[in-house]
Structures are given as structure tokens and as C-alpha cells.
Design a protein around this motif. Structure first.
Motif, PDB file in Angstrom:
ATOM      1  N   GLU A  67     -39.971   8.533  35.574  1.00 13.09           N
ATOM      2  CA  GLU A  67     -41.335   9.003  35.789  1.00 13.09           C
ATOM      3  C   GLU A  67     -41.499   9.698  37.139  1.00 13.09           C
ATOM      4  O   GLU A  67     -42.319  10.606  37.288  1.00 13.09           O
ATOM      5  CB  GLU A  67     -42.333   7.841  35.713  1.00 13.09           C
ATOM      6  N   LEU A  68     -40.719   9.262  38.119  1.00 15.25           N
ATOM      7  CA  LEU A  68     -40.860   9.790  39.473  1.00 15.25           C
ATOM      8  C   LEU A  68     -40.050  11.058  39.695  1.00 15.25           C
ATOM      9  O   LEU A  68     -40.143  11.669  40.766  1.00 15.25           O
ATOM     10  CB  LEU A  68     -40.466   8.724  40.496  1.00 15.25           C
ATOM     11  N   ASN A  69     -39.235  11.435  38.721  1.00 12.35           N
ATOM     12  CA  ASN A  69     -38.508  12.709  38.785  1.00 12.35           C
ATOM     13  C   ASN A  69     -39.181  13.670  37.797  1.00 12.35           C
ATOM     14  O   ASN A  69     -38.624  14.035  36.775  1.00 12.35           O
ATOM     15  CB  ASN A  69     -37.037  12.509  38.425  1.00 12.35           C
ATOM     16  N   SER A  70     -40.395  14.061  38.143  1.00  9.19           N
ATOM     17  CA  SER A  70     -41.208  14.831  37.198  1.00  9.19           C
ATOM     18  C   SER A  70     -42.163  15.739  37.946  1.00  9.19           C
ATOM     19  O   SER A  70     -42.224  15.741  39.187  1.00  9.19           O
ATOM     20  CB  SER A  70     -41.986  13.888  36.271  1.00  9.19           C
ATOM     21  N   THR A  71     -42.907  16.503  37.180  1.00 15.03           N
ATOM     22  CA  THR A  71     -43.969  17.351  37.721  1.00 15.03           C
ATOM     23  C   THR A  71     -45.122  17.348  36.729  1.00 15.03           C
ATOM     24  O   THR A  71     -44.948  16.964  35.573  1.00 15.03           O
ATOM     25  CB  THR A  71     -43.461  18.788  37.972  1.00 15.03           C
ATOM     26  N   VAL A  72     -46.291  17.762  37.185  1.00 13.28           N
ATOM     27  CA  VAL A  72     -47.478  17.733  36.334  1.00 13.28           C
ATOM     28  C   VAL A  72     -47.918  19.156  36.021  1.00 13.28           C
ATOM     29  O   VAL A  72     -48.099  19.975  36.936  1.00 13.28           O
ATOM     30  CB  VAL A  72     -48.626  16.961  37.016  1.00 13.28           C
ATOM     31  N   ASN A 124     -43.992  16.848  48.510  1.00 13.37           N
ATOM     32  CA  ASN A 124     -43.544  18.231  48.502  1.00 13.37           C
ATOM     33  C   ASN A 124     -43.898  18.860  47.152  1.00 13.37           C
ATOM     34  O   ASN A 124     -43.144  18.780  46.194  1.00 13.37           O
ATOM     35  CB  ASN A 124     -42.030  18.283  48.749  1.00 13.37           C
ATOM     36  N   HIS A 125     -45.070  19.457  47.076  1.00 10.28           N
ATOM     37  CA  HIS A 125     -45.561  20.058  45.830  1.00 10.28           C
ATOM     38  C   HIS A 125     -44.521  21.032  45.256  1.00 10.28           C
ATOM     39  O   HIS A 125     -43.903  21.791  45.987  1.00 10.28           O
ATOM     40  CB  HIS A 125     -46.860  20.815  46.120  1.00 10.28           C
ATOM     41  N   PRO A 126     -44.253  21.018  43.929  1.00  8.70           N
ATOM     42  CA  PRO A 126     -44.936  20.294  42.848  1.00  8.70           C
ATOM     43  C   PRO A 126     -44.221  19.015  42.411  1.00  8.70           C
ATOM     44  O   PRO A 126     -44.343  18.615  41.266  1.00  8.70           O
ATOM     45  CB  PRO A 126     -44.899  21.324  41.712  1.00  8.70           C
ATOM     46  N   GLU A 127     -43.471  18.414  43.322  1.00 10.99           N
ATOM     47  CA  GLU A 127     -42.773  17.181  42.982  1.00 10.99           C
ATOM     48  C   GLU A 127     -43.770  16.034  42.802  1.00 10.99           C
ATOM     49  O   GLU A 127     -44.965  16.191  43.058  1.00 10.99           O
ATOM     50  CB  GLU A 127     -41.741  16.850  44.061  1.00 10.99           C
ATOM     51  N   ALA A 128     -43.241  14.869  42.385  1.00 15.00           N
ATOM     52  CA  ALA A 128     -44.118  13.736  42.098  1.00 15.00           C
ATOM     53  C   ALA A 128     -43.932  12.585  43.068  1.00 15.00           C
ATOM     54  O   ALA A 128     -44.725  11.636  43.030  1.00 15.00           O
ATOM     55  CB  ALA A 128     -43.889  13.238  40.671  1.00 15.00           C
ATOM     56  N   ALA A 129     -42.915  12.642  43.930  1.00 15.55           N
ATOM     57  CA  ALA A 129     -42.696  11.500  44.819  1.00 15.55           C
ATOM     58  C   ALA A 129     -41.794  11.887  45.982  1.00 15.55           C
ATOM     59  O   ALA A 129     -41.042  12.875  45.913  1.00 15.55           O
ATOM     60  CB  ALA A 129     -42.087  10.335  44.049  1.00 15.55           C
ATOM     61  N   GLY A 134     -36.530  21.777  44.004  1.00 14.61           N
ATOM     62  CA  GLY A 134     -36.403  20.337  44.207  1.00 14.61           C
ATOM     63  C   GLY A 134     -37.245  19.540  43.230  1.00 14.61           C
ATOM     64  O   GLY A 134     -38.319  19.979  42.811  1.00 14.61           O
ATOM     65  N   THR A 135     -36.765  18.342  42.865  1.00 17.23           N
ATOM     66  CA  THR A 135     -37.511  17.464  41.965  1.00 17.23           C
ATOM     67  C   THR A 135     -37.891  16.144  42.629  1.00 17.23           C
ATOM     68  O   THR A 135     -38.745  15.416  42.110  1.00 17.23           O
ATOM     69  CB  THR A 135     -36.671  17.157  40.709  1.00 17.23           C
ATOM     70  N   PHE A 136     -37.274  15.831  43.756  1.00 14.59           N
ATOM     71  CA  PHE A 136     -37.561  14.591  44.491  1.00 14.59           C
ATOM     72  C   PHE A 136     -37.083  14.818  45.916  1.00 14.59           C
ATOM     73  O   PHE A 136     -36.070  15.490  46.143  1.00 14.59           O
ATOM     74  CB  PHE A 136     -36.830  13.399  43.856  1.00 14.59           C
ATOM     75  N   THR A 137     -37.810  14.270  46.897  1.00 11.34           N
ATOM     76  CA  THR A 137     -37.467  14.496  48.304  1.00 11.34           C
ATOM     77  C   THR A 137     -37.180  13.180  49.015  1.00 11.34           C
ATOM     78  O   THR A 137     -37.882  12.186  48.828  1.00 11.34           O
ATOM     79  CB  THR A 137     -38.594  15.244  49.036  1.00 11.34           C
ATOM     80  N   LEU A 138     -36.140  13.203  49.835  1.00 10.98           N
ATOM     81  CA  LEU A 138     -35.757  12.089  50.694  1.00 10.98           C
ATOM     82  C   LEU A 138     -36.023  12.499  52.135  1.00 10.98           C
ATOM     83  O   LEU A 138     -35.485  13.501  52.615  1.00 10.98           O
ATOM     84  CB  LEU A 138     -34.278  11.761  50.487  1.00 10.98           C
ATOM     85  N   ASN A 139     -36.871  11.735  52.822  1.00 13.48           N
ATOM     86  CA  ASN A 139     -37.288  12.093  54.177  1.00 13.48           C
ATOM     87  C   ASN A 139     -36.860  11.001  55.150  1.00 13.48           C
ATOM     88  O   ASN A 139     -37.443   9.914  55.183  1.00 13.48           O
ATOM     89  CB  ASN A 139     -38.810  12.273  54.221  1.00 13.48           C
ATOM     90  N   ASN A 140     -35.840  11.288  55.937  1.00 16.72           N
ATOM     91  CA  ASN A 140     -35.323  10.319  56.903  1.00 16.72           C
ATOM     92  C   ASN A 140     -35.999  10.548  58.256  1.00 16.72           C
ATOM     93  O   ASN A 140     -35.422  11.101  59.177  1.00 16.72           O
ATOM     94  CB  ASN A 140     -33.801  10.457  57.029  1.00 16.72           C
ATOM     95  N   THR A 151     -44.224   7.547  48.655  1.00 13.01           N
ATOM     96  CA  THR A 151     -45.476   8.229  48.344  1.00 13.01           C
ATOM     97  C   THR A 151     -45.304   8.878  46.982  1.00 13.01           C
ATOM     98  O   THR A 151     -44.340   9.619  46.758  1.00 13.01           O
ATOM     99  CB  THR A 151     -45.814   9.285  49.405  1.00 13.01           C
ATOM    100  N   PHE A 152     -46.238   8.615  46.067  1.00 15.61           N
ATOM    101  CA  PHE A 152     -46.058   9.080  44.692  1.00 15.61           C
ATOM    102  C   PHE A 152     -47.364   9.646  44.146  1.00 15.61           C
ATOM    103  O   PHE A 152     -48.462   9.328  44.616  1.00 15.61           O
ATOM    104  CB  PHE A 152     -45.565   7.938  43.798  1.00 15.61           C
TER     105      PHE A 152
END
Length: 469
Positions: free
Chosen positions: A313-318, A403-408, A383-389, A437-438
Motif C-alpha cells: 500500500e505504501l509503494n503507490s500513488t493516488v 515527495n509528491h506523487p509518492e505515498a510515503a 521514484g515510488t518511495f523515499t528514504l531520508n537519512n 510520513t504517509f
């Protein structure tokens, strides 16, 4: 013309389509000058788009006869960049007129660095008006420049192009009082609207009188003419204070994307503290084996891809127009990289298929490319999902903007020694705060909490990953 001479063509090279839906670019640095010899596919200008800084190669070989736009000017895709005289020398060869110098052609001398010809009526304009340029071999080395000969346009073939009239004309008024205003992009309209600037008062300096961003910024810097004093004295308006920094290039693109994310995505954040001692020990053991070093970011990315397989569900877009949630089959993992030009988010394509070693190599490559300002639009999109260190900045926690249009987006704070209850006893352990953040449209808190809990479990006990390998 003398026997054996071949006429040259003056070809116009326009700003090409840079892909990824980009419609404009800002000229950062010209790599050639009027009169320079260019080879086919030689980079002639460095431009900055909303996604990256790129060098643009010219498809023609010959002599640069005009340039369009100064450094700092924004041009739309399809606008002229420069003109190049392309042709062949006669069989006897063209000399330098006995001077031995590298003088450019008359047409080149008549044009300034912005591609505007000399003023009508001048000797330079009379010499170049109605002429095309001949005598330049396309294969001539850049170190040897030859003087070009003007040829009457009436003798030129139909395919020969001349410098566009738009470049020769002085800037014209943007529009009549009743007609539309010729503006280079919607960004310029918005800049004017936000500063209560009437575009009809401006004179456009772009092709065909287009109003550029530079025209608007110049008008904003120029004080308005003083108005007649009112009949009754009024208190003078306080002057605006502070430095104005234009939102353009990468910084402007980031601002637009974050604003859109806040405007469109109903986000929520959950977080948890995790004991990362075992993960740090596992990484130390991997790097002690003599193989290529594994980065901590790569291990966290490997954990993320595993978690996304369990919680797709978290690797998606709306898609709000279709009112559908689109779950994506591949994980293209974005990660935040800080550069001198600002924060960028390169994307590791197909991260779910990569090992920790492969992820380490790709993170290093993209980070180095980002710091050189050489990322391509393809490196920054999809991108479909972002990792922020954000722990690298010395902070423990954050609530990042998706990071629009990602979901999380998963945020990782710094890993620091802290008191921790371990196996029923108080001990000093390496603790990290994880935040997710989702987009609340794609899932509820139970799914988001399950994802974050799985990530925390893998951080605390890396062996959990073995269950999904």
C-alpha cells in the motif's frame, strides 16, 4: 562567386526537448562564443532545468554566427539557442585574408553575445544584410578559424536559413491593452501576480517580445515612478526590507513540489525508537570480511524494500481524477542528497532487485553525480518511495514532507548511544528514531504502524530479514 566555392547554410539550433515534461531551461553558462568553430555534437551551452543542470550539444558543425539569450535568461523549449554557418570550402581553400588572425565573419562581428545583429544602417548590418555565409568546412578543426565570405541571399538555395527576424528586432511591447500578454511561462505570470505587477507595463526582451522572468525581476527591482502627492498628507509607506532570492532552478522546483505535496496530500506521521546496536554490529561484520564496504544507508534501503513487499500500500500513488490508488510493482527508491545547489532526490531504479552491495554502489554513484551537478532528469524522476537519512545533519527526528506523487517517506535520525533496557537490564545501546510520513488516503494507521514496526524489528534484529529473502 569564384569557381569551386560551395555555399554555406546558416542553420538555427533550437532548445531541444529535454524530456520528463520540462518546458523551459535557464542559460547558466555559454560554452562557445560568436565566431567559434563547433563540431557536431559539441556541447555549446549549459542550462539548468527544474530537475538538473545539463550540457546541450549542437547537432551541427560549423561557425557560431549568433547566440540567443544571456546567461541567466530562461528560454522555452523550441526557442532559438544559436545559429551555425555550415558549409564547405572551395577547392583552392579559403585563407585568412593574409592577416593570420582568428577573426570571425562579418555576420558574427555584427552580432553581440545575445544574438542581436548590429543596428540597421550600420556598416556591419549593411555587410551582413541579405547575405549567407560560405567557405567553412564542417570538418575544420576548432583551432583553425577562417574568415567567411558573404554571398547574396538571392543566390542561396531554398534550404539556407537566416538569422530569425525576432532576434534582430528590438524588444517590443508585451501586448496591447486589450490583447493577451506574451509571457514565457506560467511561472512568470505567477511571479508577477504575487507581487501585484501589471505585465502590460513591461517590455519583453525575449523572442518576439516574450516577457521573461528576468524582465519581471528587473521590474520588481526598479522603483515605480513617483505619483503626484495627494491632497492630504499621508504617512509614507515603509520600504520593503530584506534580500529577495528568486525561486528558480532546483530550488524553485523543490518549492513547487513541496507546496503541491502539502496542498494535495493528507499526510500523517508515526515514529518509534529502535535499538540499532545489532544492525551496526552486522554491518561491521560484513565490512570486516574484505569485500567492498556496505553503507548503513544501503542496509536501511534493503530493509525498506522488504517492508514494501509486505505492505505494498505504501509503494503507490493516488490518481484523483480516476479516484483510484495505483499500487506499483517496482520499487524505485529515492534518497535525499544535499549538494551546494540545494537538496535533490536521486532515484535508485529497481531497488527491490538489488543487493546491499549493489545499493551501496548506486548510492555512491548518484551522490557523487549530484554533487557535480550532473544528474539527468531520468536520475531525479520516477521514484515510488523515499528514504531520508536526516541523521547526517545531527538531528534525532523529523516530520518530512512526502515527495509528491509518492505515498510515503521513511525518515532516519542519528544513531547515538543512549540508556536502554536490554534483556531486562539497563544498558548503553545505539538508538535511532525512525519516522514514517504517509498519505492517509492509501492506508490507515494500522498499515503504516505495521510497516514501521517491521522496519524497527529488522533494525533491532537483522536476522528478521532472513525470513523474506
Amino acid at each position: 562567386m569564384g569557381g569551386g566555392e560551395l555555399m554555406a547554410q546558416v542553420l538555427e539550433f533550437k532548445l531541444p526537448d529535454l524530456g520528463e515534461g520540462l518546458t523551459e531551461a535557464e542559460i547558466v553558462r555559454w560554452l562557445v562564443a560568436v565566431g567559434d568553430v563547433v563540431a557536431i555534437d559539441q556541447p555549446v551551452v549549459e542550462v539548468e532545468t527544474a530537475k538538473a543542470m545539463v550540457e546541450v550539444p549542437c547537432p551541427y558543425g560549423g561557425v557560431v554566427t549568433a547566440r540567443f539569450g544571456e546567461e541567466g535568461t530562461e528560454l522555452p523549449v523550441g526557442a532559438p539557442l544559436l545559429t551555425v554557418a555550415v558549409g564547405a570550402v572551395d577547392s583552392a581553400g579559403i585563407t585568412d585574408g593574409g592577416s593570420g588572425t582568428d577573426a570571425p565573419s562579418s555576420a558574427a562581428q555584427a552580432a553581440d553575445g545575445t544574438g542581436r545583429p548590429a543596428a540597421p544602417g550600420s556598416s556591419e548590418a549593411a555587410e551582413s544584410s541579405g547575405n549567407v555565409l560560405v567557405g567553412y568546412g564542417t570538418g575544420a578543426p576548432a583551432a583553425r578559424r577562417r574568415r567567411l565570405r558573404p554571398v547574396p541571399a538571392a543566390t542561396a538555395p531554398a534550404a539556407v536559413a537566416t538569422v530569425p527576424a525576432a532576434a534582430a528586432a528590438a524588444p517590443v511591447a508585451a501586448a496591447s491593452q486589450d490583447g493577451p500578454v506574451a509571457v514565457i511561462s506560467p511561472l512568470v505570470r505567477r511571479l508577477a501576480r504575487e507581487n501585484d505587477l501589471d505585465l502590460r507595463r513591461l517590455t519583453g526582451s525575449g523572442p518576439d517580445g516574450l516577457i521573461l522572468r528576468a524582465d519581471v525581476e528587473r521590474a520588481l527591482r526598479t522603483p515605480a515612478p513617483a505619483e503626484p502627492a495627494p491632497a492630504r498628507p499621508v504617512a509614507p509607506a515603509a520600504p520593503a526590507k530584506g534580500e529577495r532570492v528568486p525561486l528558480r532552478g532546483v530550488r524553485g522546483a523543490v518549492a513547487d513540489k513541496l507546496s503541491r505535496s502539502r496542498r494535495e496530500i493528507p499526510d500523517a506521521t508515526c515514529w518509534v525508537d529502535a535499538d540499532a546496536t545489532e544492525l551496526m554490529a552486522a554491518r561491521a561484520a560484513m565490512n570486516a570480511a574484505g569485500a567492498p564496504k556496505i553503507s548503513l544507508l544501503a542496509l536501511l534501503a534493503r530493509i525498506c524494500t522488504s517492508a514494501l513487499r509486505i505492505h505494498p500500500e505504501l509503494n503507490s500513488t493516488v490518481d484523483m481524477e480516476a479516484r483510484e490508488i495505483v499500487r506499483l510493482p517496482e520499487v524505485h527508491l529515492g534518497f535525499a542528497a544535499q549538494t551546494e545547489r540545494g537538496l535533490v532526490v536521486p532515484v535508485v531504479k529497481d531497488a527491490h532487485t538489488r543487493s546491499a552491495e549493489s545499493l551501496t554502489e548506486e548510492f555512491a554513484r548518484l551522490t557523487q553525480t549530484a554533487r557535480q551537478g550532473a544528474l539527468t532528469p531520468a536520475d531525479l524522476t520516477g521514484g515510488t518511495f523515499t528514504l531520508n537519512n536526516y541523521g547526517v545533519f545531527g538531528v534525532d527526528g523529523s516530520t518530512p514532507i512526502i515527495n509528491h506523487p509518492e505515498a510515503a517517506m521513511l525518515g532516519v535520525g542519528r544513531i547515538v548511544p543512549k540508556p536502554w533496557v536490554h534483556q531486562g537490564e539497563l544498558a548503553v545501546r545505539h538508538v535511532v528514531q525512525l519516522s514514517l510520513t504517509f498519505d492517509h488516503r492509501v492506508c490507515d494507521g494500522g498499515t503504516a504502524g505495521g510497516f514501521l514496526r517491521y522496519v524497527a524489528d529488522c533494525v533491532e534484529q537483522p536476522a528478521v530479514l532472513l525470513r523474506t529473502l
